[in-house]
Design a protein around this motif. Structure first.
Motif, PDB file in Angstrom:
ATOM      1  N   UNK A   1     -12.436 -14.690   7.713  1.00 48.71           N
ATOM      2  CA  UNK A   1     -13.131 -13.776   8.606  1.00 48.71           C
ATOM      3  C   UNK A   1     -12.848 -12.312   8.361  1.00 48.71           C
ATOM      4  N   UNK A   2     -12.074 -12.001   7.312  1.00 50.14           N
ATOM      5  CA  UNK A   2     -11.727 -10.614   7.019  1.00 50.14           C
ATOM      6  C   UNK A   2     -12.385 -10.172   5.711  1.00 50.14           C
ATOM      7  N   UNK A   3     -12.601  -8.883   5.612  1.00 50.19           N
ATOM      8  CA  UNK A   3     -13.179  -8.343   4.387  1.00 50.19           C
ATOM      9  C   UNK A   3     -12.195  -8.465   3.230  1.00 50.19           C
TER      10      UNK A   3
ATOM     11  N   UNK B   1      -9.378  -2.738  -9.146  1.00 47.14           N
ATOM     12  CA  UNK B   1      -8.783  -2.872 -10.483  1.00 47.14           C
ATOM     13  C   UNK B   1      -8.600  -4.329 -10.894  1.00 47.14           C
ATOM     14  N   UNK B   2      -9.605  -5.139 -10.586  1.00 44.63           N
ATOM     15  CA  UNK B   2      -9.587  -6.530 -11.010  1.00 44.63           C
ATOM     16  C   UNK B   2      -8.785  -7.467 -10.130  1.00 44.63           C
ATOM     17  N   UNK B   3      -8.218  -6.959  -9.047  1.00 40.66           N
ATOM     18  CA  UNK B   3      -7.421  -7.783  -8.136  1.00 40.66           C
ATOM     19  C   UNK B   3      -8.069  -7.801  -6.747  1.00 40.66           C
ATOM     20  N   UNK B   4      -7.950  -8.937  -6.049  1.00 36.01           N
ATOM     21  CA  UNK B   4      -8.518  -9.071  -4.710  1.00 36.01           C
ATOM     22  C   UNK B   4      -7.502  -8.669  -3.643  1.00 36.01           C
ATOM     23  N   UNK B   5      -8.011  -8.000  -2.619  1.00 37.87           N
ATOM     24  CA  UNK B   5      -7.180  -7.553  -1.506  1.00 37.87           C
ATOM     25  C   UNK B   5      -7.911  -7.853  -0.204  1.00 37.87           C
ATOM     26  N   UNK B   6      -7.168  -8.217   0.823  1.00 40.87           N
ATOM     27  CA  UNK B   6      -7.742  -8.486   2.142  1.00 40.87           C
ATOM     28  C   UNK B   6      -7.503  -7.283   3.051  1.00 40.87           C
TER      29      UNK B   6
END
Length: 243
Positions: free
Chosen positions: A132-134, A139-144
């Motif tokens: 449910x979070x964006x 830089x090629x890495x996923x962050x919440x």
């Protein structure tokens, strides 16, 4: 300017408590908890509370007494394993719970105090924490994305304080207290020692008085320990020689 120094917890909380409010409470386990303020909130009987704290005390002490009194509706926490009632209420659907990784919880509070509405972190990506979070790529890495936390009232506990509200914490009892002191609309502190303004070492003040609205010297601190584990004392060399 009105004095920040109060006679006790009840006076320090006068006019700031109301049903449905959000309260931040410092402490880690039972270390560094504002136990006198918690007791005063229990006595006041306010209910439907959202409480932001690393954990919820134990069944008969700390925030656990607010839980036992049916005053807490929702907890925003990191760890709740020491409280049996907490587990019973949560599993029965009588208590809302928003779990956070501990570092994320600390950063959400720090961001709230700094006026930062949200931030991105790698912690929790690909897990239930991210639901449910964006989620965004950098830089090629996923962050919440995590939202900042603020409260109607922050209650904190310090080792020493002066009459201007400057605070010094002692060792691990510092924990969440400094960041919570910055993130409440009103911050109330209880201290073990209340000293005259100017006595504290200015280079070692942890919370500047500008963040503290009211403070008082706690009459008693139990400083309970959740679990005590000991082992037999090892015989010293001197004892062996003297035997």
């Amino acid at each position: 300017m009105a004095s920040k120094t109060m006679d006790g917890a009840r006076e320090a909380l006068a006019g700031v408590l109301f049903d449905g409010m959000t309260i931040m409470a410092g402490g880690f386990g039972l270390c560094g908890i504002p136990e006198n303020l918690i007791a005063a909130i229990r006595e006041a009987g306010v209910k439907d509370l959202t409480v932001i704290s690393n954990n919820c005390g134990i069944d008969d002490f700390g925030l656990g007494i607010l839980l036992a009194g049916g005053q807490i509706r929702k907890m925003i926490s990191s760890y709740v394993g020491e409280n049996r009632l907490f587990a019973e209420l949560y599993l029965s659907g009588k208590l809302e719970l928003e779990f956070n990784p501990q570092g994320t919880l600390a950063e959400r509070i720090r961001a709230g105090g700094a006026g930062i509405p949200a931030f991105f972190t790698k912690t929790g990506v690909g897990t239930l924490v991210a639901e449910g979070k964006e989620v965004r790529e950098f830089d090629g890495e996923l962050y919440v994305m995590e939202r900042a936390l603020t409260a109607d009232l922050s209650i904190v506990k310090a080792y020493r304080g002066d009459h201007e509200g400057n605070l010094v914490y002692r060792r691990t009892a510092r924990n969440f207290n400094p960041m919570m002191a910055t993130a409440g609309k009103v911050t109330v502190a209880e201290v073990e020692e209340l000293v005259v303004t100017g006595r504290l070492d200015k280079d070692n003040i942890h919370t500047p008085g500008i963040y503290v609205d009211r403070l008082f010297k706690g009459p008693v601190f139990e400083k309970r320990i959740e679990q005590t584990t000991t082992r037999p004392r090892e015989e010293s060399t001197q004892e062996k020689v003297g035997a």
